[in-house]
Design an enzyme around this catalytic site. Structure first.
Site, PDB file in Angstrom:
ATOM      1  N   ARG A  40      -6.361 -19.012  -4.931  1.00 58.50           N
ATOM      2  CA  ARG A  40      -7.082 -19.418  -6.141  1.00 58.50           C
ATOM      3  C   ARG A  40      -6.288 -20.482  -6.903  1.00 58.50           C
ATOM      4  O   ARG A  40      -5.105 -20.326  -7.146  1.00 58.50           O
ATOM      5  CB  ARG A  40      -7.327 -18.200  -7.038  1.00 58.50           C
ATOM      6  N   LYS A 198       6.398   2.794   8.800  1.00 58.20           N
ATOM      7  CA  LYS A 198       6.866   3.409   7.553  1.00 58.20           C
ATOM      8  C   LYS A 198       5.745   3.481   6.513  1.00 58.20           C
ATOM      9  O   LYS A 198       5.752   4.381   5.666  1.00 58.20           O
ATOM     10  CB  LYS A 198       8.076   2.659   7.009  1.00 58.20           C
ATOM     11  N   THR A 255      10.163   3.091   0.939  1.00 56.59           N
ATOM     12  CA  THR A 255       8.709   3.123   0.837  1.00 56.59           C
ATOM     13  C   THR A 255       8.191   4.537   0.590  1.00 56.59           C
ATOM     14  O   THR A 255       7.182   4.724  -0.092  1.00 56.59           O
ATOM     15  CB  THR A 255       8.075   2.543   2.110  1.00 56.59           C
ATOM     16  N   ARG A 262       3.023   1.036  -2.837  1.00 56.79           N
ATOM     17  CA  ARG A 262       1.574   1.197  -2.866  1.00 56.79           C
ATOM     18  C   ARG A 262       1.110   2.294  -1.908  1.00 56.79           C
ATOM     19  O   ARG A 262       0.175   3.042  -2.189  1.00 56.79           O
ATOM     20  CB  ARG A 262       0.903  -0.132  -2.502  1.00 56.79           C
TER      21      ARG A 262
END
Length: 341
Positions: A40, A198, A255, A262
């Site tokens: 963008r 992972k 992680t 996330r």
């Protein structure tokens, strides 16, 4: 870059998400000229004019050596190395569009961690195939690299994996800073498998936390997940030492443990009873990489006969709607065996 031992001074970073922006900052902090490509124009303008990317790295000031454009041809012009910073399942489509713009004989540096759906190819294999380049031209970045912490210049290390050691060293020089320490490795297979697997194990750790389980459960999943990764790696020709390093246990622990992950936070929502769709909406519309990768890794493991029970469990939760409590009970009820068998 005909001489793989020469310094890399100008780089293009294709992708403006949190890790792509962070790695671009690392390169610029190492004294390199960096041009980012953003999908963008408003994001590219913000990076150029305000030295920030608030949508992904709020509060982080970007260095003057870093600029951005929404034109991939402009980003790639004169680049001596190209960083591919798009999600793993979008890499092929994006790279197909960029193929005619890529400079010749320069390192293509992969930040993506995953196994492609359908083809079961690792990201370096996708890059070599689509770009029409030899595998030794691809450098893979892996390790415990949570973007926000590195963007805040907290000390961290990474692995640069390439079958051409001299090429890895050239990239190593380009991204070494006072806070970011890259190591080299020639085991591309192991580093990529660690980075992909992972994410799936982190889903399981988040799911366990969301169900109210504590440290013992999460530690069990991390260590058994590491064994799962190593089994798959052994079948595919990876160096087992890789899984004891930054791209293996290092990335796995980070992680699986951090609220910045996330995949872990997505798993927590599933563990609390949310559906994949609800967890996706809560995460701003983004699906964690592990949700997609559990399917392709499961298929890859099946082709070589590797036992991946945690990956299989995550697949059934994410893609078959299985209750996390049910798959947890199944994992605990598996046949008893020697730890290393």
């Amino acid at each position: 870059m005909a001489d793989t031992g020469q310094d890399v001074q100008r780089l293009a970073v294709l992708g403006s998400g949190s890790w792509g922006t962070t790695f671009a900052k690392v390169l610029a902090d190492a004294g390199r000229e960096v041009t980012m490509w953003a999908r963008r124009e408003e994001v590219a303008r913000e990076i150029r004019e305000r030295r920030s990317n608030e949508g992904y790295l709020p509060g982080v000031r970007l260095p003057e050596l870093l600029t951005a454009t929404a034109d991939p041809a402009r980003a790639l012009a004169g680049a001596e190395a190209v960083v591919l910073a798009v999600p793993s399942q979008r890499l092929r489509a994006n790279l197909t569009g960029w193929r005619g713009l890529l400079p010749g004989n320069v390192p293509l540096i992969s930040l993506a961690k995953g196994v492609e759906l359908g083809t079961r190819k690792r990201m370096s294999e996708v890059i070599a195939e689509v770009a029409g380049i030899p595998p030794e031209q691809v450098v893979v970045v892996s390790g415990p690299n949570l973007a926000r912490e590195i963007a805040q210049e907290q000390p961290a290390a990474a692995v640069l994996a390439c079958t051409d050691h001299d090429r890895a060293v050239a990239v190593q020089r380009a991204c070494s800073t006072a806070y970011f320490r890259p190591y080299t490795n020639t085991d591309v297979i192991g580093c990529e498998l660690g980075g992909a697997c992972k994410n799936v194990i982190a889903l399981s750790c988040g799911m366990a936390a969301g169900m109210g389980f504590g440290t013992n459960t999460v530690a069990t999943l991390i260590t058994r997940g590491l064994a799962e990764m190593a089994r798959l790696g052994a079948k595919l020709g990876a160096d087992q030492l890789t899984f004891a390093g930054l791209a293996g246990v290092g990335d796995l622990v980070a992680t699986c443990s951090s609220p910045l992950s996330r995949n872990r936070t997505f798993g927590e929502r599933l563990g609390r009873g949310e559906t994949v769709e609800q967890a996706q909406r809560a995460g701003g519309g983004q699906v964690a990489e592990g949700v997609m990768s559990c399917s392709s890794i499961r298929e890859l493991a099946a082709t070589v006969g590797a036992d991946v029970p945690i990956t299989d469990a995550m697949y059934r939760v994410c893609h078959e709607g299985m209750d996390p409590a049910h798959v947890g009970a199944e994992l605990l009820g598996r046949k008893r065996k020697h730890e290393w068998s």
